[in-house]
Motif scaffolding. Structure first.
Motif, PDB file in Angstrom:
ATOM      1  N   ASN A  82      -4.433 -21.642  19.097  1.00 50.88           N
ATOM      2  CA  ASN A  82      -3.069 -22.047  18.761  1.00 50.88           C
ATOM      3  C   ASN A  82      -2.043 -21.261  19.570  1.00 50.88           C
ATOM      4  OD1 ASN A  82      -4.578 -22.241  15.755  1.00 50.88           O
ATOM      5  ND2 ASN A  82      -3.290 -23.974  16.302  1.00 50.88           N
ATOM      6  N   THR A  83      -0.880 -21.850  19.748  1.00 53.13           N
ATOM      7  CA  THR A  83       0.216 -21.165  20.420  1.00 53.13           C
ATOM      8  C   THR A  83       0.977 -20.297  19.423  1.00 53.13           C
ATOM      9  OG1 THR A  83       1.827 -22.911  19.962  1.00 53.13           O
ATOM     10  CG2 THR A  83       0.492 -23.136  21.981  1.00 53.13           C
ATOM     11  N   LYS A  84       1.851 -19.445  19.961  1.00 50.62           N
ATOM     12  CA  LYS A  84       2.698 -18.617  19.101  1.00 50.62           C
ATOM     13  C   LYS A  84       3.579 -19.502  18.214  1.00 50.62           C
ATOM     14  CE  LYS A  84       4.235 -14.126  18.982  1.00 50.62           C
ATOM     15  NZ  LYS A  84       3.407 -12.916  19.135  1.00 50.62           N
ATOM     16  N   GLY A  85       4.079 -20.592  18.795  1.00 56.41           N
ATOM     17  CA  GLY A  85       4.912 -21.495  18.016  1.00 56.41           C
ATOM     18  C   GLY A  85       4.164 -22.121  16.864  1.00 56.41           C
ATOM     19  N   GLU A  86       2.903 -22.464  17.093  1.00 55.21           N
ATOM     20  CA  GLU A  86       2.080 -23.060  16.032  1.00 55.21           C
ATOM     21  C   GLU A  86       1.746 -22.033  14.952  1.00 55.21           C
ATOM     22  OE1 GLU A  86      -0.157 -26.471  18.752  1.00 55.21           O
ATOM     23  OE2 GLU A  86      -1.053 -24.474  18.540  1.00 55.21           O
ATOM     24  N   ILE A  87       1.526 -20.787  15.368  1.00 51.69           N
ATOM     25  CA  ILE A  87       1.269 -19.721  14.387  1.00 51.69           C
ATOM     26  C   ILE A  87       2.497 -19.535  13.498  1.00 51.69           C
ATOM     27  CG2 ILE A  87       0.828 -17.251  14.086  1.00 51.69           C
ATOM     28  CD1 ILE A  87      -0.725 -17.333  16.731  1.00 51.69           C
ATOM     29  N   LEU A  88       3.670 -19.487  14.147  1.00 51.84           N
ATOM     30  CA  LEU A  88       4.907 -19.325  13.385  1.00 51.84           C
ATOM     31  C   LEU A  88       5.126 -20.496  12.442  1.00 51.84           C
ATOM     32  CD1 LEU A  88       7.542 -17.830  12.768  1.00 51.84           C
ATOM     33  CD2 LEU A  88       8.571 -18.993  14.739  1.00 51.84           C
ATOM     34  N   ALA A  89       4.853 -21.705  12.915  1.00 48.65           N
ATOM     35  CA  ALA A  89       5.012 -22.886  12.068  1.00 48.65           C
ATOM     36  C   ALA A  89       4.150 -22.780  10.815  1.00 48.65           C
ATOM     37  CB  ALA A  89       4.647 -24.150  12.854  1.00 48.65           C
ATOM     38  N   ASP A  90       2.929 -22.311  10.976  1.00 48.11           N
ATOM     39  CA  ASP A  90       2.031 -22.158   9.828  1.00 48.11           C
ATOM     40  C   ASP A  90       2.568 -21.090   8.881  1.00 48.11           C
ATOM     41  OD1 ASP A  90      -0.256 -22.880   8.379  1.00 48.11           O
ATOM     42  OD2 ASP A  90      -1.446 -21.266   9.255  1.00 48.11           O
ATOM     43  N   GLY A  91       3.060 -19.985   9.448  1.00 55.72           N
ATOM     44  CA  GLY A  91       3.612 -18.919   8.619  1.00 55.72           C
ATOM     45  C   GLY A  91       4.858 -19.354   7.869  1.00 55.72           C
ATOM     46  N   LEU A  92       5.723 -20.099   8.540  1.00 58.95           N
ATOM     47  CA  LEU A  92       6.933 -20.590   7.873  1.00 58.95           C
ATOM     48  C   LEU A  92       6.562 -21.551   6.751  1.00 58.95           C
ATOM     49  CD1 LEU A  92       9.257 -21.169  10.969  1.00 58.95           C
ATOM     50  CD2 LEU A  92       9.399 -19.309   9.286  1.00 58.95           C
ATOM     51  N   ALA A  93       5.512 -22.348   6.979  1.00 62.30           N
ATOM     52  CA  ALA A  93       5.042 -23.257   5.935  1.00 62.30           C
ATOM     53  C   ALA A  93       4.504 -22.482   4.729  1.00 62.30           C
ATOM     54  CB  ALA A  93       3.965 -24.188   6.492  1.00 62.30           C
ATOM     55  N   MET A  94       4.000 -21.269   4.982  1.00 63.40           N
ATOM     56  CA  MET A  94       3.529 -20.410   3.893  1.00 63.40           C
ATOM     57  C   MET A  94       4.682 -19.652   3.236  1.00 63.40           C
ATOM     58  SD  MET A  94      -0.127 -18.715   5.039  1.00 63.40           S
ATOM     59  CE  MET A  94       0.073 -18.498   6.813  1.00 63.40           C
ATOM     60  N   GLY A  95       5.897 -19.805   3.797  1.00 64.10           N
ATOM     61  CA  GLY A  95       7.060 -19.136   3.231  1.00 64.10           C
ATOM     62  C   GLY A  95       7.180 -17.678   3.634  1.00 64.10           C
ATOM     63  N   LEU A  96       6.600 -17.301   4.766  1.00 63.07           N
ATOM     64  CA  LEU A  96       6.596 -15.895   5.181  1.00 63.07           C
ATOM     65  C   LEU A  96       7.940 -15.463   5.761  1.00 63.07           C
ATOM     66  CD1 LEU A  96       3.080 -15.556   6.876  1.00 63.07           C
ATOM     67  CD2 LEU A  96       3.725 -15.375   4.460  1.00 63.07           C
ATOM     68  N   ASP A  97       8.287 -14.214   5.521  1.00 60.87           N
ATOM     69  CA  ASP A  97       9.525 -13.624   6.032  1.00 60.87           C
ATOM     70  C   ASP A  97       9.187 -12.758   7.246  1.00 60.87           C
ATOM     71  OD1 ASP A  97      11.884 -12.319   6.581  1.00 60.87           O
ATOM     72  OD2 ASP A  97      11.997 -11.258   4.657  1.00 60.87           O
ATOM     73  N   TYR A  98       9.548 -13.231   8.437  1.00 61.97           N
ATOM     74  CA  TYR A  98       9.202 -12.516   9.661  1.00 61.97           C
ATOM     75  C   TYR A  98      10.146 -11.358   9.971  1.00 61.97           C
ATOM     76  CZ  TYR A  98       5.436 -15.719  10.488  1.00 61.97           C
ATOM     77  OH  TYR A  98       4.249 -16.396  10.376  1.00 61.97           O
ATOM     78  N   GLY A  99      11.068 -11.102   9.058  1.00 58.93           N
ATOM     79  CA  GLY A  99      11.827  -9.858   9.124  1.00 58.93           C
ATOM     80  C   GLY A  99      10.942  -8.672   8.789  1.00 58.93           C
ATOM     81  N   ASN A 100       9.744  -8.957   8.277  1.00 57.58           N
ATOM     82  CA  ASN A 100       8.766  -7.909   7.942  1.00 57.58           C
ATOM     83  C   ASN A 100       7.823  -7.607   9.101  1.00 57.58           C
ATOM     84  OD1 ASN A 100       9.620  -7.598   5.221  1.00 57.58           O
ATOM     85  ND2 ASN A 100       8.527  -9.458   4.653  1.00 57.58           N
ATOM     86  N   THR A 101       8.172  -8.062  10.300  1.00 55.72           N
ATOM     87  CA  THR A 101       7.305  -7.846  11.467  1.00 55.72           C
ATOM     88  C   THR A 101       8.091  -7.235  12.615  1.00 55.72           C
ATOM     89  OG1 THR A 101       7.745 -10.026  12.470  1.00 55.72           O
ATOM     90  CG2 THR A 101       5.985  -9.911  10.825  1.00 55.72           C
ATOM     91  N   TRP A 102       7.375  -6.556  13.501  1.00 55.88           N
ATOM     92  CA  TRP A 102       7.977  -5.997  14.712  1.00 55.88           C
ATOM     93  C   TRP A 102       7.141  -6.443  15.906  1.00 55.88           C
ATOM     94  CZ3 TRP A 102      12.441  -3.746  15.973  1.00 55.88           C
ATOM     95  CH2 TRP A 102      12.549  -3.156  17.239  1.00 55.88           C
ATOM     96  N   THR A 103       7.808  -6.966  16.939  1.00 51.55           N
ATOM     97  CA  THR A 103       7.116  -7.526  18.092  1.00 51.55           C
ATOM     98  C   THR A 103       7.413  -6.793  19.387  1.00 51.55           C
ATOM     99  OG1 THR A 103       7.090  -9.733  17.085  1.00 51.55           O
ATOM    100  CG2 THR A 103       6.835  -9.638  19.470  1.00 51.55           C
ATOM    101  N   CYS A 104       8.643  -6.303  19.542  1.00 47.71           N
ATOM    102  CA  CYS A 104       9.118  -5.743  20.812  1.00 47.71           C
ATOM    103  C   CYS A 104       8.255  -4.591  21.308  1.00 47.71           C
ATOM    104  CB  CYS A 104      10.561  -5.270  20.650  1.00 47.71           C
ATOM    105  SG  CYS A 104      11.297  -4.621  22.162  1.00 47.71           S
ATOM    106  N   TYR A 105       7.933  -4.603  22.618  1.00 47.91           N
ATOM    107  CA  TYR A 105       7.131  -3.546  23.222  1.00 47.91           C
ATOM    108  C   TYR A 105       7.913  -2.248  23.389  1.00 47.91           C
ATOM    109  CZ  TYR A 105       3.186  -6.588  24.399  1.00 47.91           C
ATOM    110  OH  TYR A 105       2.091  -7.408  24.349  1.00 47.91           O
TER     111      TYR A 105
END
Length: 218
Positions: A163-186
């Protein structure tokens, strides 16, 4: 009795979604994070906060001493993190030699010790171009080895391998996840830089989903 699994949990978007995917499947999850000397170890604080909120067992292992053997990555050495998309050759500077084989090996050992029968990690298709240890052929071979390396076979599970990053995010949003709880920047600064490959891929994923990234950017 529910399946027990070790989740390799960096604190980023992908592993955050993988963790919740495992929980959604009824998995009894134990989270395992690694401090390998990454400049963005801020992600470990995010991982710890999520695990506290979910009351999930969480272990952070300091393996930063191995960096004397693994030179040349901008994530661990005094080398500027390149800007641009993951597809660009410059992003190869972010490859940490043999990282996922090392992390998976330790996670498999931990799984055996706590009688878990699976290890989950967040490899996905967006990483295939730059990171060899996120490609299907690597996962397949590591999975084959993990079945015979101990008396107890351990399965390596990568729910989003194709899956792509966009598809992963779509699945997470469908689960109601809050991505403010994640850190991505290198770059582990106060705010995300918005320019490194990790940030750009994250921002593109949110744009594709018509969603707003809750993180603050410089």
């Amino acid at each position: 009795m529910s399946e027990k699994a070790v989740i390799i949990y960096s604190g980023g978007m992908d592993s955050y979604t993988v963790l919740h995917k495992a929980l959604q499947r009824g998995i009894h999850a134990t989270a395992l994070s690694f401090n390998y000397g990454q400049r963005h170890k801020k992600e470990l604080d995010y991982a710890a906060n999520v695990c506290r909120t979910l009351s999930i067992p969480h272990t952070v292992v300091d393996i930063s001493a191995i960096n004397q053997l693994l030179a040349g990555s901008s994530l661990t050495d005094n080398i500027d993190v390149p800007e641009g998309h993951y597809e660009e050759p410059s992003m190869k500077q972010t490859v940490v030699p043999n990282r996922n084989m090392i992390l998976l090996s330790l996670a498999i050992g931990h799984a055996v010790s706590i009688e878990a029968n699976a290890v989950y990690y967040g490899a996905h298709s967006g990483d295939h171009a730059i990171y060899p240890d996120c490609r299907p052929e690597f996962v397949e071979r590591m999975n084959a080895v993990s079945q015979i390396a101990n008396y107890e076979p351990v399965q390596i599970v990568s729910p989003y391998l194709n899956n792509t990053k966009g598809e992963i995010l779509a699945d997470g949003l469908a689960m109601g996840l809050d991505y403010g709880n994640t850190w991505t920047c290198y770059n582990g600064r106060e705010k995300a830089c918005g320019k490194c490959g990790a940030c750009q891929e994250r921002l593109e994923a949110f744009a594709l989903n018509g969603a707003t990234d809750p993180l603050e950017y410089e």
